[in-house]
Design a protein around this motif. Structure first.
Motif, short mmCIF file in Angstrom:
data_model
loop_
_atom_site.label_atom_id
_atom_site.label_comp_id
_atom_site.label_asym_id
_atom_site.label_seq_id
_atom_site.Cartn_x
_atom_site.Cartn_y
_atom_site.Cartn_z
N GLY A 402 37.05 49.89 40.28
CA GLY A 402 36.45 50.35 41.53
C GLY A 402 36.73 49.49 42.72
N VAL A 403 37.58 48.49 42.57
CA VAL A 403 37.92 47.60 43.68
C VAL A 403 39.33 47.91 44.15
CG1 VAL A 403 38.43 45.21 44.31
CG2 VAL A 403 36.37 45.75 43.01
N ASP A 404 39.50 48.06 45.45
CA ASP A 404 40.81 48.33 46.04
C ASP A 404 41.00 47.39 47.23
OD1 ASP A 404 43.14 49.29 47.16
OD2 ASP A 404 42.26 51.14 47.93
N THR A 405 41.91 46.43 47.10
CA THR A 405 42.17 45.48 48.19
C THR A 405 43.53 45.71 48.83
OG1 THR A 405 43.08 43.86 46.62
CG2 THR A 405 40.72 43.70 47.13
N SER A 406 44.10 46.90 48.63
CA SER A 406 45.47 47.14 49.08
C SER A 406 45.62 47.10 50.59
CB SER A 406 45.96 48.49 48.54
OG SER A 406 45.15 49.56 48.99
N ARG A 407 44.52 47.30 51.33
CA ARG A 407 44.60 47.19 52.80
C ARG A 407 43.58 46.21 53.34
NH1 ARG A 407 46.92 49.57 56.48
NH2 ARG A 407 45.05 49.57 57.77
N THR A 408 43.18 45.27 52.51
CA THR A 408 42.20 44.26 52.92
C THR A 408 42.92 42.99 53.36
OG1 THR A 408 40.64 45.13 51.29
CG2 THR A 408 40.16 42.96 52.24
N VAL A 409 42.53 42.48 54.52
CA VAL A 409 43.10 41.23 55.03
C VAL A 409 42.23 40.07 54.56
CG1 VAL A 409 43.56 39.90 57.14
CG2 VAL A 409 44.18 42.32 57.03
N GLY A 410 42.87 39.00 54.12
CA GLY A 410 42.18 37.81 53.64
C GLY A 410 43.17 36.90 52.93
N TRP A 411 42.70 35.73 52.52
CA TRP A 411 43.56 34.81 51.77
C TRP A 411 43.25 35.00 50.29
CZ3 TRP A 411 43.87 28.73 52.30
CH2 TRP A 411 45.11 28.29 51.78
N PHE A 412 44.07 35.81 49.61
CA PHE A 412 43.87 36.15 48.21
C PHE A 412 44.75 35.32 47.27
CE2 PHE A 412 42.50 39.89 50.48
CZ PHE A 412 41.51 40.47 49.71
N THR A 413 45.71 34.60 47.81
CA THR A 413 46.76 33.95 47.02
C THR A 413 46.25 33.26 45.76
OG1 THR A 413 47.99 33.55 49.06
CG2 THR A 413 48.63 32.27 47.13
N SER A 414 46.97 33.47 44.65
CA SER A 414 46.68 32.74 43.42
C SER A 414 47.77 31.69 43.21
CB SER A 414 46.64 33.69 42.22
OG SER A 414 47.88 34.37 42.07
N VAL A 415 47.39 30.53 42.73
CA VAL A 415 48.33 29.47 42.35
C VAL A 415 47.95 29.03 40.94
CG1 VAL A 415 49.20 27.16 42.85
CG2 VAL A 415 48.61 28.69 44.74
N PHE A 416 48.93 29.00 40.05
CA PHE A 416 48.63 28.66 38.66
C PHE A 416 49.79 27.89 38.04
CE2 PHE A 416 50.44 32.85 39.00
CZ PHE A 416 51.42 32.89 38.01
N PRO A 417 49.51 27.00 37.07
CA PRO A 417 50.57 26.21 36.44
C PRO A 417 51.29 27.00 35.35
CG PRO A 417 48.46 25.60 35.52
CD PRO A 417 48.17 26.62 36.58
N MET A 418 52.56 26.70 35.19
CA MET A 418 53.36 27.33 34.14
C MET A 418 54.21 26.26 33.49
SD MET A 418 54.26 30.28 32.76
CE MET A 418 55.48 30.78 31.58
N HIS A 419 54.04 26.10 32.17
CA HIS A 419 54.86 25.14 31.43
C HIS A 419 55.96 25.92 30.75
CE1 HIS A 419 55.82 22.58 27.81
NE2 HIS A 419 56.10 21.79 28.83
#
Length: 586
Positions: A402-419
Motif C-alpha cells: 500500500g505504499v507508493d513512493t514513485s513520485r515522492t521527493v525526499g532522501w531515500f538513498t540506501s547504502v549497504f556493505p557488500m563483501h
C-alpha cells in the motif's frame, strides 16, 4: 534446445525437469520477432516503456532489462503506470520483465490515494539522514545537490519563479526544517506560506569568456548559504547572459531532502508547471504519492519487525576484516577540498551495446556488469580476490504493502556493505556470473541494512552493525539522464560548473567514490579520490583498467551468440551452478 540438452534435462528429477523446460520456453519467447500489444493494458505499458526508455517501438515480449532498463527507470515506469490506474511495483517489474508477463499480474484499480493536503509536523529521520548527522560535519548546511540548466532565449524569470513556488507547495520535504535538541537532530515539516529564494544576476555586460567563472563563483556562494534550521533548503538563481542568448538557471537543494530520483521528479514537474504558466493554463500536476513523513514512519516500525530482524545474520557476515586499499600518502587528510576526479567513458556505440546487448547475453543488469569491472580493476591493483565495498541504491524498494513512493521527493538513498568473494573464479565471465549471483542474494536489494543499523530500537543490533569494518570504496550507478529533457525542451543541461556542492572543510566518507551515469548516450564513470592520499596517476591507472575490463565484457558478448545462465535465472528450479553448467556445456 538441442537434442543433447534435452538428454541432460531428462537426468534431472521430474519436478525440476518440468519446471526448467517451462522456464526455458519462457526465456526463448523474448528472442522471437516483435509482437504488438494486444490489450489496452499492454498498450499502456508499451507506451510508457517507450517514453521512459526512449525506444520507439516496444513489443510485449521485449525484456525491460534487455532494453537497457535499470532500477531508477523502473521507478519512473511505476509512477507513470500508476497514474493511468494500473497498479504496479518496481519489484514486479523485475520479477516479470516483459509486458506480456506484467499484464497478467498488474492490478486494474484506481490509484491509491495518498494525502494531498500539505504535510505538517514531525518526520522520523531516515537511515541516510542519520548517517549524515553521524558524520558531524563542520558545515552541515553546505551539502547539496544541484543542477545548472541552459534556458532558451526569451523566457520570463517571473514565470520561472512561480513554477518553483509550485514545487514548494507540491513537494512537502522542500519545507523541512532541522534542529538539534540535546544533541539529537530532528526534522519537521512546515506549512505553506514560504516563498522560494529566487535571485537574478545580469552577466550580459561581462565578457562571454568570463561568464562561466562568474556563474561558478556566484553558485559556490549560494551553495554555502542554505540554512537547516531556518531555511531555505532550496535556492534558485537566474543568470542573464545577453540579449537573444541562452540564459542559465541554477537549482540548489540540500541533500537532506532530495536524492537523484527526487531531482528527476522535481525537474519533470518544473517543466510541466512552467509550460502551463507560459500558456496561461491552470496548474495541474499528478497526485502526490505516499508522503515522506508517512513512509519514514512506516519504515521505522518495519525496522523493529521480526521480518527485518531475520536479515541480521546476513549483514553480520558482509563486513569481514579485510586489508585496507593501498595509499600513496598515508598521513594525508581525506577532505572534500582535496577531491580530485578521474573520468573515463565509453563511446556511444559501446554504451548502446552495454545497455541493450550485454543484458541479453549475460542475463545481467547494468550495475552487475559495471561492478564486475570495478572489482576486477581493484583486484589487480590490490592483489586481493575479495573486496569490501559499499553500494548505493535508490532505497525505494516496495517492502510495505500500500505504499507508493514513485513520485515522492525526499532522501531515500540506501547504502549497504557488500563483501565480494572471487577466490573460486578464474576468468572474467566467471567473475561476472559470481558477482551477479552474490548481488542477487542480497535481501530487498540492501534496503534493510540501514534501517537495522540506524533505526532499530534494539541497541545491541545497532552496536553489532556499527562495530563492523567499514568499506573504503563506494559505488553508485545513477542510471540514464538522457530522458530528463526532450530535445525540444526549453531547458537543457548546461556545461558550466554549478559550484561546490559540498563544503571543502568536510571529511570525505570513503577513499574512493565511483559514480556512473549515462549522459548524451555515453556511459561516464567518475572516480573521486583525495589528492592528499592518492596520486592522480594511481587513480588514472585504476580507472583505465576498469574501462578496459568493461570493454572486454562488451566485446565478448558481441562475439558470443550463446546465453550465460546462473541459478538466479531459474530460481524456482533450485539448480546449482554446477548443474546448470553441465546442462548448457557446449
Amino acid at each position: 534446445m538441442s537434442d543433447e540438452l534435452f538428454k541432460r534435462i531428462d537426468l534431472l528429477s521430474k519436478e525440476k525437469r518440468e519446471l526448467l523446460e517451462m522456464l526455458m520456453k519462457e526465456n526463448t519467447v523474448s528472442e522471437t520477432t516483435y509482437v504488438a500489444p494486444r490489450t489496452p493494458v499492454e498498450e499502456e505499458l508499451a507506451n510508457i516503456w517507450s517514453q521512459v526508455l526512449g525506444i520507439e517501438r516496444v513489443g510485449i515480449h521485449d525484456n525491460f532489462l534487455e532494453l537497457g532498463g535499470d532500477s531508477i527507470q523502473s521507478i519512473q515506469v511505476v509512477a507513470k503506470v500508476n497514474q493511468v490506474g494500473i497498479q504496479l511495483t518496481s519489484n514486479q517489474l523485475f520479477e516479470y520483465p516483459t509486458i506480456a508477463e506484467l499484464a497478467t499480474v498488474v492490478g486494474i484499480n484506481p490509484a491509491l490515494q495518498a494525502q494531498q493536503e500539505p504535510i505538517i509536523g514531525s518526520v522520523p529521520l531516515t537511515p541516510i539522514q542519520k548517517w549524515f548527522f553521524e558524520q558531524n560535519l563542520e558545515e552541515p548546511h553546505h551539502w547539496n545537490q544541484a543542477v545548472l540548466l541552459e534556458v532558451r532565449p526569451g523566457q520570463d524569470p517571473a514565470l520561472l519563479e512561480q513554477a518553483f513556488e509550485q514545487l514548494l507547495i507540491q513537494h512537502d520535504v522542500l519545507r523541512l526544517r532541522f534542529e538539534q535538541k540535546q544533541g539529537i537532530w530532528q526534522q519537521s515539516n512546515q506549512g505553506l506560506g514560504e516563498t522560494v529564494s529566487f535571485s537574478q544576476f545580469d552577466l550580459s555586460q561581462i565578457a562571454e569568456l568570463e561568464q562561466a567563472s562568474a556563474i561558478e563563483r556566484i553558485a559556490t556562494e549560494l551553495q554555502s548559504s542554505l540554512n537547516l534550521c531556518e531555511g531555505p533548503l532550496m535556492k534558485v538563481a537566474f543568470f542573464k547572459t545577453g540579449e537573444q542568448k541562452p540564459s542559465r538557471l541554477l537549482l540548489i537543494v540540500h541533500h537532506l531532502v532530495v536524492d537523484g530520483v527526487s531531482f528527476r521528479i522535481m525537474l519533470e514537474d518544473f517543466q510541466t508547471v512552467y509550460q502551463q504558466l507560459t500558456f496561461g493554463e491552470a496548474i495541474f500536476l499528478p497526485p502526490k504519492t505516499t508522503s515522506f513523513q508517512q513512509w519514514s514512519g512506516l519504515m521505522t516500525e518495519y525496522a523493529n519487525s521480526q521480518e527485518l530482524k531475520q536479515e541480521l545474520t546476513h549483514w553480520l557476515t558482509q563486513s569481514p576484516q579485510t586489508q585496507p586499499i593501498p595509499v600513496d600518502f598515508p598521513e594525508g587528510a581525506n577532505t572534500e577540498e582535496s577531491t580530485g576526479i578521474v573520468s573515463v567513458s565509453l563511446t556511444p556505440q559501446e554504451t548502446q551495446a552495454l545497455l541493450q546487448k550485454t543484458p541479453a547475453v549475460y542475463r545481467t543488469q547494468i550495475n552487475e556488469v559495471l561492478l564486475t569491472s570495478v572489482v576486477q580493476a581493484v583486484s589487480k591493483w590490490t592483489g586481493m580476490r575479495t573486496l569490501l565495498i559499499d553500494l548505493e541504491g535508490h532505497g525505494r524498494e516496495a517492502v510495505i504493502a500500500g505504499v507508493d513512493t514513485s513520485r515522492t521527493v525526499g532522501w531515500f538513498t540506501s547504502v549497504f556493505p557488500m563483501h565480494l568473494d572471487l577466490e573460486k573464479v578464474d576468468d572474467l565471465l566467471d567473475t561476472l556470473m559470481s558477482v551477479k549471483e552474490q548481488l542477487r542474494s542480497i535481501p530487498n536489494r540492501g534496503m534493510g541494512y540501514g534501517w537495522l543499523r540506524y533505526c532499530s530500537s534494539d541497541g545491541e543490533i545497532i552496536q553489532k552493525l556499527s562495530a563492523l569494518p567499514q568499506a573504503e570504496i563506494i559505488f553508485n550507478y545513477l542510471g540514464q539522464f538522457d530522458q530528463v529533457f526532450a530535445e525540444s525542451s526549453t531547458f537543457q543541461l548546461a556545461q558550466e560548473s554549478y559550484g561546490l556542492t559540498n563544503s571543502p572543510k568536510a571529511t570525505r566518507s570513503h577513499l574512493l567514490q565511483i559514480i556512473g551515469k549515462v549522459m548524451v548516450g555515453q556511459l561516464q564513470m567518475n572516480w573521486a579520490y583525495s589528492t592528499n592520499i592518492h596520486r592522480r596517476d594511481t587513480i588514472e591507472n585504476l580507472a583505465q583498467c576498469f574501462i578496459e575490463t568493461l570493454r572486454s565484457l562488451i566485446n565478448h558478448n558481441q562475439s558470443n551468440s550463446s546465453t550465460s545462465f546462473t541459478p538466479s535465472d531459474f530460481p524456482e528450479a533450485e539448480l546449482s551452478q554446477e548443474q546448470l553448467d553441465q546442462l548448457f556445456r557446449n
